[in-house]
Write a protein that holds these residues in place. Structure first.
Motif, PDB file in Angstrom:
ATOM      1  N   LEU A 445       0.816  -1.211   0.000  1.00 42.40           N
ATOM      2  CA  LEU A 445       0.000   0.000   0.000  1.00 42.40           C
ATOM      3  C   LEU A 445       0.855   1.269   0.000  1.00 42.40           C
ATOM      4  O   LEU A 445       0.692   2.128  -0.851  1.00 42.40           O
ATOM      5  CB  LEU A 445      -0.943  -0.006   1.205  1.00 42.40           C
ATOM      6  CG  LEU A 445      -1.927  -1.185   1.276  1.00 42.40           C
ATOM      7  CD1 LEU A 445      -2.833  -1.053   2.490  1.00 42.40           C
ATOM      8  CD2 LEU A 445      -2.747  -1.287   0.005  1.00 42.40           C
ATOM      9  N   LEU A 489      -8.695  -0.389   5.911  1.00 51.24           N
ATOM     10  CA  LEU A 489      -8.096   0.509   4.920  1.00 51.24           C
ATOM     11  C   LEU A 489      -7.699  -0.240   3.652  1.00 51.24           C
ATOM     12  O   LEU A 489      -7.708   0.325   2.560  1.00 51.24           O
ATOM     13  CB  LEU A 489      -6.880   1.221   5.516  1.00 51.24           C
ATOM     14  CG  LEU A 489      -6.247   2.291   4.621  1.00 51.24           C
ATOM     15  CD1 LEU A 489      -7.202   3.454   4.407  1.00 51.24           C
ATOM     16  CD2 LEU A 489      -4.930   2.789   5.207  1.00 51.24           C
ATOM     17  N   GLN A 493      -9.042   1.556   0.326  1.00 46.84           N
ATOM     18  CA  GLN A 493      -8.152   2.144  -0.675  1.00 46.84           C
ATOM     19  C   GLN A 493      -8.314   1.484  -2.035  1.00 46.84           C
ATOM     20  O   GLN A 493      -8.146   2.125  -3.070  1.00 46.84           O
ATOM     21  CB  GLN A 493      -6.691   2.069  -0.195  1.00 46.84           C
ATOM     22  CG  GLN A 493      -6.131   0.676  -0.007  1.00 46.84           C
ATOM     23  CD  GLN A 493      -5.616   0.045  -1.276  1.00 46.84           C
ATOM     24  OE1 GLN A 493      -5.136   0.723  -2.173  1.00 46.84           O
ATOM     25  NE2 GLN A 493      -5.735  -1.272  -1.367  1.00 46.84           N
ATOM     26  N   LYS A 496     -10.877   3.121  -4.343  1.00 49.15           N
ATOM     27  CA  LYS A 496     -10.604   4.463  -4.863  1.00 49.15           C
ATOM     28  C   LYS A 496      -9.902   4.336  -6.222  1.00 49.15           C
ATOM     29  O   LYS A 496      -8.684   4.180  -6.313  1.00 49.15           O
ATOM     30  CB  LYS A 496      -9.734   5.256  -3.888  1.00 49.15           C
ATOM     31  CG  LYS A 496     -10.288   5.365  -2.470  1.00 49.15           C
ATOM     32  CD  LYS A 496     -11.609   6.110  -2.430  1.00 49.15           C
ATOM     33  CE  LYS A 496     -12.126   6.249  -1.013  1.00 49.15           C
ATOM     34  NZ  LYS A 496     -13.473   6.842  -0.958  1.00 49.15           N
ATOM     35  N   LYS A 499      -7.077   6.941  -7.087  1.00 49.16           N
ATOM     36  CA  LYS A 499      -6.039   7.144  -6.067  1.00 49.16           C
ATOM     37  C   LYS A 499      -4.668   7.296  -6.718  1.00 49.16           C
ATOM     38  O   LYS A 499      -4.306   6.552  -7.627  1.00 49.16           O
ATOM     39  CB  LYS A 499      -6.018   5.957  -5.108  1.00 49.16           C
ATOM     40  CG  LYS A 499      -4.987   6.073  -3.998  1.00 49.16           C
ATOM     41  CD  LYS A 499      -4.769   4.732  -3.303  1.00 49.16           C
ATOM     42  CE  LYS A 499      -4.076   3.767  -4.231  1.00 49.16           C
ATOM     43  NZ  LYS A 499      -3.677   2.515  -3.573  1.00 49.16           N
ATOM     44  N   ALA A 502      -0.722   7.426  -1.265  1.00 52.59           N
ATOM     45  CA  ALA A 502      -1.230   7.008   0.042  1.00 52.59           C
ATOM     46  C   ALA A 502      -0.109   7.159   1.056  1.00 52.59           C
ATOM     47  O   ALA A 502       1.069   6.957   0.738  1.00 52.59           O
ATOM     48  CB  ALA A 502      -1.726   5.565   0.004  1.00 52.59           C
ATOM     49  N   LEU A 513      -5.316   9.196   1.775  1.00 55.06           N
ATOM     50  CA  LEU A 513      -5.201   8.916   0.346  1.00 55.06           C
ATOM     51  C   LEU A 513      -5.520  10.193  -0.412  1.00 55.06           C
ATOM     52  O   LEU A 513      -6.312  11.016   0.048  1.00 55.06           O
ATOM     53  CB  LEU A 513      -6.180   7.819  -0.094  1.00 55.06           C
ATOM     54  CG  LEU A 513      -6.327   6.571   0.768  1.00 55.06           C
ATOM     55  CD1 LEU A 513      -7.465   5.707   0.246  1.00 55.06           C
ATOM     56  CD2 LEU A 513      -5.035   5.777   0.787  1.00 55.06           C
TER      57      LEU A 513
END
Length: 585
Positions: A445, A489, A493, A496, A499, A502, A513
């Motif tokens: 991530l 999370l 995430q 999204k 995105k 992050a 984010l």
């Protein structure tokens, strides 16, 4: 040193099985905007930079750099080649970013130039690349609020093709100061005939002070180690004392050169496996088993040594080691079993299963010297059971009243990366991997620097949660420590679609984010509530609530940089630096 497989050990005390969801908070986030004197120049990829690796390495580059050694201090490089620093102490009295260093403007005309990159090596040193292939090591002195020192270059040298800096560390050993720098390039491979024709090259560079005691400091290249891979690493960091390298990537990396010379790897000789006939052959039905064991020539009934208990079988010949000996896969009935010699060549044994129905995967536990012969009926049954694994139809379910599952209808947030993703620790001396973690479905991530004296933390998705791991290279048996959790999370995430970046606060109080344009999402850790709340479904009182906040910038410029401190979020566009006051500490 042999490579060891390692499994990440989750701290269950940091998980919350009762976490429900984030509650949207409409509380306004104070936002302050600084207009820049000169624009931050975003690198526009050329037609020759068309691969996914170019996009990951340079197209998604974070142009804003957080100084982990000094609270709320950020830096960036503008289009004039100036390194600008901003330290925030009072949000309502923000000053202009201050110039601390300027690169040679003539060097920026290099063909194939990349984005400038910066790494804060220590509390008094920094490594800078202007994107042309020059590496600058700068003595910064004390940085942060109130510091007006200009950075002093003590090493500036071309190290080859343009690159970006991934990480750097500073250490002193035996009175000699050394700086380790890790750089990345995406290079053309003339011998590559398949795929994109490019590969990802990493170079681990060591620069040391070569001056004698009492003389003016003089730094020079001491060691260069090159690695090669096929994908841009998600995580790349050097051990604080320069003794190791840690990489997380979808494809493996290997060391290829040392100081420009190829590293010769001893090719392992192919293992010759002697093909031998099985010592015994066996068949089975739902009720019994038949075992046929080859016997030496001239063996009679009196020479056979046979022993059978409900869970143990031993077959041998006097004067020879046992032909078959060990624990049976399951229990048999000795009274319903028998044996006889067939054609003076083999011993045939009939064993009656104590529990009918189940098929055995092996006869004697751990014995691989036999061969299972299945009937046509048994083969057909196995194919029928496994048919759904290769079917092109919808995936069948055991519940007839529910519709089948179509894998193409799964959401993006339900997808996982390939099982080839791995987290590897390389020994700096042997240049070989010593610890390997198969990340599998643990999607990477983001990276965050919690403690500047330690290696950066990496955040991985575990099921729906996001778990933060702190590398501990000084503890090989416990190399990665689970230090924080952001509930749900991992799932949030993945939903999204727009995105871009992050991150999280160094004290893990919140994660954030941002999208390519305008919006930033903040996810706070659960906090006690002042009023009494009840969960209507479960009928229990809710003691903590995790808040979600959304901030929309008054700007239509793409977001180029995104960093978080314990109190603030910093968002960089080409013309402005936005400061969001997230926490009051």
């Amino acid at each position: 040193m042999a490579v060891s497989n390692y499994s990440l050990k989750v701290n269950r005390d940091l998980l919350d099985p009762h976490f429900e969801s984030y509650r949207l908070s409409l509380d306004a986030i104070p936002t302050y905007t600084i207009e820049l004197d000169a624009a931050v120049e975003e690198l526009k990829l050329k037609d020759s930079q068309y691969t996914l690796e170019h996009m990951q390495a340079f197209g998604m580059f974070n142009y804003l750099h957080l100084d982990p050694w000094y609270e709320d201090s950020v830096l960036f490089v503008d289009c004039k080649g100036r390194v600008l620093s901003l330290t925030v102490t009072l949000d309502t009295a923000l000053g202009k970013p201050r110039e601390v260093y300027r690169t040679d403007p003539e060097s920026t005309s290099c063909d194939g130039r990349l984005c400038a990159s910066l790494s804060l090596t220590s509390s008094t040193w920094a490594a800078l690349s202007d994107g042309t292939g020059l590496l600058h090591l700068l003595r910064t002195g004390k940085r942060g609020n109130g510091s007006h020192n200009k950075w002093e270059p003590l090493f500036s040298e071309s190290i080859g093709e343009p690159f970006v800096i991934l990480h750097s560390v500073s250490h002193v050993e035996g009175g000699v100061h050394s700086i380790e720098v890790l750089v990345l390039r995406v290079q053309k491979d003339p011998e590559e005939t398949k795929g994109s024709g490019f590969y990802v090259g990493l170079e681990w560079i060591t620069v040391s002070n070569t001056a004698e005691k009492g003389q003016e400091k003089s730094y020079s290249l001491r060691k260069r180690r090159s690695l090669r891979g096929k994908t841009v690493p998600h995580y790349a960091a050097l051990e604080p004392h320069g003794t190791g390298l840690m990489l997380a990537s979808e494809k493996p990396f290997t060391f290829t050169h040392l100081d420009g010379l190829p590293i010769e790897r001893a090719e392992p000789e192919p293992m010759e496996v002697e093909k031998t006939d099985p010592i015994y052959v066996w068949q089975q039905t739902a009720e019994d088993l038949t075992v046929c064991v080859r016997l030496p020539q001239g063996v009679t009934k009196d020479d056979v040594m046979f022993s059978l208990t409900p869970d143990h079988l031993s077959i041998g010949v006097q004067g020879f080691s046992p032909l078959l000996h060990g624990q049976l896969y399951a229990a048999v009935d000795p009274e319903g079993s028998a044996w006889f010699i067939k054609d003076n060549k083999s011993l045939e044994v009939t064993l009656q299963k104590r529990s009918e129905g189940a098929l055995w995967p092996e006869l004697v536990m751990g014995d691989r010297r036999g061969e299972l012969v299945m009937s046509d009926e048994q083969t057909a049954q196995i194919h029928e059971r496994l048919k759904h694994l290769t079917s092109e139809d919808l995936i069948a379910t055991s519940d007839l009243d529910k519709p089948p599952v179509n894998s193409q209808e799964l959401e993006d947030c339900d997808g996982f990366p390939d099982d080839s993703s791995s987290l590897v620790y390389f020994d700096g001396e042997t240049m070989k991997p010593t610890l390997v973690v198969n990340l599998g479905s643990h999607q990477y991530l983001f990276t965050v620097q919690s403690d500047p004296t330690q290696m950066p933390c990496l955040c991985l998705r575990h099921d729906v949660d996001a778990l933060v791991w702190q590398p501990r290279p000084e503890q090989p048996e416990h190399m990665w420590e689970h230090v924080a959790t952001f509930n749900a999370l991992g799932y949030v995430q993945a939903s999204k679609r727009d995105k871009k970046f992050a991150t999280c606060a160094p004290n893990f109080s919140y994660a954030s984010l941002c999208e390519c344009l305008r919006r930033a999402f903040i996810y706070r850790q659960p906090a006690p509530v002042e009023t009494v709340l009840f969960n209507r479904r479960q009928g229990r009182q809710v003691g903590q609530v995790a808040k979600q906040q959304v901030s929309s910038l008054d700007s239509d410029r793409p977001i180029l940089g995104f960093r978080a401190t314990n109190e603030r979020l910093y968002i960089l566009t080409s013309s402005n630096l936005h400061v969001l006051k997230v926490n009051n500490i």
